[in-house]
Design a protein around this motif. Structure first.
Motif, short mmCIF file in Angstrom:
data_model
loop_
_atom_site.label_atom_id
_atom_site.label_comp_id
_atom_site.label_asym_id
_atom_site.label_seq_id
_atom_site.Cartn_x
_atom_site.Cartn_y
_atom_site.Cartn_z
N PHE A 259 1.04 -1.48 -0.30
CA PHE A 259 -0.22 -0.05 0.07
C PHE A 259 0.82 1.14 0.26
N ASP A 260 1.12 2.43 -0.69
CA ASP A 260 2.01 3.37 -1.15
C ASP A 260 0.74 4.39 -0.75
N GLN A 261 0.54 5.37 -0.33
CA GLN A 261 -0.67 6.70 0.65
C GLN A 261 0.37 7.90 -0.11
N GLN A 262 1.80 7.97 0.32
CA GLN A 262 2.60 9.18 0.51
C GLN A 262 3.15 9.16 0.06
N THR A 263 4.51 8.20 -0.62
CA THR A 263 5.43 8.10 -1.53
C THR A 263 5.18 8.44 -2.71
N ASN B 296 0.36 -2.93 10.46
CA ASN B 296 -0.22 -3.04 11.15
C ASN B 296 -1.03 -1.08 11.11
N ASN B 297 -0.35 -0.63 10.11
CA ASN B 297 -0.44 0.71 9.26
C ASN B 297 -1.80 0.89 8.22
N MET B 298 -2.49 1.98 9.08
CA MET B 298 -4.10 2.01 8.06
C MET B 298 -4.47 3.00 7.23
N ILE B 299 -4.91 2.41 6.18
CA ILE B 299 -5.29 2.58 4.93
C ILE B 299 -6.37 3.47 4.81
N ARG B 300 -6.75 4.46 4.58
CA ARG B 300 -8.25 5.80 5.18
C ARG B 300 -7.98 6.48 3.80
N ASN B 301 -9.64 6.79 3.99
CA ASN B 301 -9.37 7.67 2.88
C ASN B 301 -9.29 9.19 3.34
N GLU C 141 -15.47 12.89 14.38
CA GLU C 141 -16.06 11.99 15.67
C GLU C 141 -14.56 11.93 17.13
N GLY C 142 -13.20 12.84 17.08
CA GLY C 142 -12.62 12.46 17.72
C GLY C 142 -11.66 11.26 17.99
N ILE C 143 -12.03 10.40 17.14
CA ILE C 143 -11.56 9.10 16.87
C ILE C 143 -10.31 9.56 17.30
N ASP C 144 -9.30 8.82 17.65
CA ASP C 144 -7.77 8.34 18.06
C ASP C 144 -8.11 6.83 16.80
N THR C 145 -6.76 7.48 15.97
CA THR C 145 -6.75 5.96 15.18
C THR C 145 -5.43 5.33 15.52
N GLU C 146 -4.44 5.81 16.66
CA GLU C 146 -3.82 4.69 17.43
C GLU C 146 -4.40 3.89 18.34
N ASP C 147 -5.71 4.32 19.30
CA ASP C 147 -6.48 3.86 19.92
C ASP C 147 -7.30 2.57 19.63
N LEU C 148 -7.48 3.22 18.51
CA LEU C 148 -9.00 1.63 17.82
C LEU C 148 -7.87 0.88 17.42
N LYS C 149 -6.82 0.97 16.98
CA LYS C 149 -5.87 -0.49 16.43
C LYS C 149 -5.27 -0.50 17.78
N LEU C 150 -5.25 -0.19 18.84
CA LEU C 150 -4.36 -0.59 19.57
C LEU C 150 -6.33 -1.74 20.06
N LYS C 151 -7.56 -1.35 19.96
CA LYS C 151 -8.49 -2.27 19.52
C LYS C 151 -8.66 -3.48 18.87
N PHE C 152 -8.26 -3.74 18.12
CA PHE C 152 -8.88 -4.19 16.94
C PHE C 152 -7.59 -5.43 17.42
N ASN C 153 -6.62 -4.66 18.08
CA ASN C 153 -5.30 -6.21 17.79
C ASN C 153 -5.70 -6.85 18.94
N LYS C 154 -6.77 -6.58 19.64
CA LYS C 154 -7.17 -7.04 20.72
C LYS C 154 -7.74 -8.32 20.54
N SER C 155 -8.26 -7.84 19.51
CA SER C 155 -9.59 -8.44 19.47
C SER C 155 -9.99 -9.49 18.09
N LYS C 156 -8.76 -9.06 17.38
CA LYS C 156 -8.65 -9.27 15.82
C LYS C 156 -8.80 -11.21 15.44
N HIS C 157 -9.27 -12.07 14.32
CA HIS C 157 -8.72 -13.08 14.40
C HIS C 157 -9.46 -13.40 12.63
N GLU C 158 -8.89 -14.07 12.34
CA GLU C 158 -9.39 -15.21 11.05
C GLU C 158 -10.33 -14.72 9.99
N GLY C 159 -11.32 -14.82 9.36
CA GLY C 159 -12.44 -14.60 8.90
C GLY C 159 -13.46 -13.09 9.26
#
Length: 620
Positions: free
Chosen positions: A170-174, A237-242, A251-269
């Motif tokens: 994924f290339d967002q800035q280069t 663990n990089n977030m790709i977004r529009n 919404e005032g959501i910290d994307t790093e905090d969202l990634k931490l919550k995601f990593n605790k609950s992620k599983h395949e499928g």
């Protein structure tokens, strides 16, 4: 413990209410509490069902998005494979001879055009590029380039290390390697693959890339849902977004905090989890894309759903409360009419309480309240009769008291005489005699004011102290009295003259016969145990054998003469009398029991019911 206190407070509050108020309170509790519980459970179920519907809808949308992504992945793979499979194109690239003008023109018109047509036939693919290390190859835009252009790219080493296996990047800035078209700076995804020929000899790198807006149509769609957003989290663990969609910023959501919550609950499928941010609930649906080793996330705000559920619940609660208020008012009026007789009876009782016993209670009818009024009237008549009788008895008691004053003159004469003897002893410096006379006077006063069979434990202990002081005068200070009684037991009810015989028995049969000890110790203890108290009187006298102790206990219980008269208990008659008085007043479960050890101690245990006298007999 806290729950019990809460229940007690609620019961106390309920007891202070009038009957009308109790009925209304009960009425409200019966209606409101079940309804509140029902509405809470129902609204919670509705909320959960709505979330489940949103989850299912989002999962379906993610599955559709995964199908689009899968198609784009296959399209890019096919394109890369077709480039690699073009033998003439690859032969030209791997050639180690410098091509002449005719060969270059032929290559450009044929093999290079074929690759260009691959890109033209699939408009979603943005670029097809081959970066080669062959020094004999001339760059031909927009397909063929020197590998020197990508030496600083972060993905180059990874592609080479994969040995021909594909790498998705994924290339967002280069910036683009060509650095010529502004549109080229648009975020893109690239399929990268090493080209080696001969085997294990690095020839170049093939790059097939596609703009993310084409690769992820949901994420970069022109129509965006204001309550949700799509993002991708790659294997690093990089977030790709529009970034044109400012959902997280709004919404005032910290994307790093969202990634931490995601990593605790992620599983395949496919999966999901919830979190809160600034008291706003969010639902996150995740879908694993195995080809990219990345996760597609749909972050959905539940604020609208939560507000709608709360609004519906509040409307229902408001309607119920309004209905209960109306029903409570109607109930109050009906109860007031039904209990009119009872309030009339209550007013009559209040007048009697204030001292007016001439109240005429006239309530007709055959119902329960009328029957209660009849019985109250009968009770009032009996009370008037008892009051008249009590007045007569009081007059008789006054007369008897006047007659008793003459007999009190003798006792006062004795007290005054003892007081004079005390003063004479003090003048002569005979202070032990003075103290003994004082103790004797207190004992006589205690005995002569016998108007009640019961006294408080404190008074009985003082009597024992005076008795021991007098005995010490006779025994040259041999006795030491120790009293360990909790202050809260000082007002415990005991029979008058119930402990002194035990102390006397201990001195006479336990301490005095013990010539080997220079000091006789009497220990008096008391303790509270459940619904009774235990008083223990222990001496360090001669003690008894087990057989002597059993014989004494039998004598105490039966009243028969002790078979071991030389023992500490003597014939046991004195302690038997104490035991008999206790059982007569309190019951057979209470009384006196003796334990002893030869040459060590004897202890008399007195068991009494726990009864606190309010003021005892001190006012007598």
């Amino acid at each position: 413990m806290d729950f019990q206190k809460t229940v007690n407070k609620a019961a106390s509050w309920l007891n202070r209410l009038s009957l009308q108020q109790k009925l209304i309170a009960l009425y409200i509790i019966i209606i409101i509490i079940p309804i509140i519980i029902f509405i809470s459970i129902y609204s919670s179920n509705v909320y959960d069902r709505a979330i489940n519907e949103i989850r299912i809808k989002s999962e379906n949308a993610l599955e559709i998005e995964k199908i689009h992504i899968k198609n784009n992945i296959e399209s890019m793979r096919r394109t890369a494979q077709m480039v690699v499979s073009d033998i003439e194109f690859i032969d030209f690239v791997k050639s180690r001879n410098e091509a002449n003008i005719d060969q270059l023109i032929d290559f450009r018109m044929n093999e290079l055009s074929n690759v260009t047509r691959l890109q033209a036939n699939n408009p979603a693919i943005e670029n097809i590029r081959l970066y080669t290390t062959n020094p004999y190859i001339t760059e031909m835009w927009p397909i063929l380039f020197k590998e020197d252009r990508i030496m600083e790219k972060p993905w180059r080493e990874e592609v080479i290390n994969r040995n021909g296996m594909e790498v998705w990047w994924f290339d967002q800035q280069t910036d683009d390697v060509l650095e010529r078209l502004p549109s080229q700076n648009t975020a893109k995804i690239s399929l990268l693959r090493e080209l080696d020929y001969p085997k294990d000899e690095h020839l170049g790198i093939i790059e097939i890339n596609m703009f993310l807006k084409n690769f992820f149509p949901k994420m970069f769609g022109t129509v965006q849902d204001p309550d949700s957003v799509y993002v991708v989290i790659d294997k690093d663990n990089n977030m790709i977004r529009n970034f044109q969609h400012t959902y997280f910023e709004d919404e005032g959501i910290d994307t790093e905090d969202l990634k931490l919550k995601f990593n605790k609950s992620k599983h395949e499928g496919t999966g999901s989890f919830q979190f809160e941010n600034n008291e706003t609930p969010y639902l996150v649906i995740t879908a694993y894309i195995d080809d990219l080793d990345a996760y597609l996330l749909n972050v959905i705000s539940l604020e609208g759903l939560y507000a709608e559920t709360a609004k519906t619940r509040n409307v229902i609660f408001s309607g119920i409360i309004f209905l209960v208020i109306i029903l409570s008012f109607v109930t109050y009026v009906l109860v007031l009419l039904l209990l009119k007789k009872m309030y009339k009876l209550k007013d009559s009782m209040k007048r009697v309480e204030q001292g007016d016993f001439s109240v005429d209670v006239e309530i007709g009818g055959q119902d329960e309240i009328s029957e209660l009024a009849f019985h109250f009237k009968s009770l009032l008549g009996k009370m008037n009769g008892l009051i008249a009788e009590a007045v007569n008895k009081q007059a008789t008691a006054k007369e008897t008291e006047l007659k008793a004053l003459k007999t009190q003159i003798d006792s006062h004469f004795l007290y005054n005489t003892l007081e004079n003897i005390k003063m004479m002893a003090e003048i002569e410096g005979q202070y032990p005699i003075s103290d003994a006379v004082t103790s004797l006077g207190e004992m006589m006063r205690y005995n002569l004011k016998w108007k009640n069979d019961f006294v408080v434990l404190d008074e009985e202990l003082n009597y024992i102290k005076n008795y021991v002081e007098i005995m010490n005068l006779r025994l040259d200070g041999l006795l030491t009295l120790n009293i360990a009684v909790p202050h809260e037991l000082y007002d415990q009810e005991v029979l008058k003259m119930s402990l002194q015989p035990i102390v006397e028995n201990a001195i006479k049969h336990g301490i005095i016969p013990n010539d080997q000890k220079n000091e006789g110790i009497l220990q008096v203890n008391a303790r509270c145990s459940e619904d009774h108290i235990i008083i223990e009187i222990k001496d360090n006298g001669v003690g008894m054998t087990k057989e002597e102790c059993e014989s004494l206990n039998l004598s105490i219980q039966t009243g028969t003469e002790n078979q071991n008269p030389g023992s500490k208990g003597g014939n046991g008659i004195g302690i038997h009398n104490v035991n008999e008085r206790i059982q007569l007043y309190y019951g057979t479960e209470y009384g006196v029991f003796v334990t002893s050890e030869k040459g060590a101690f004897t202890m008399v245990t007195v068991k009494l019911p726990s009864k606190i006298m309010k003021g005892g007999s001190r006012s007598v």
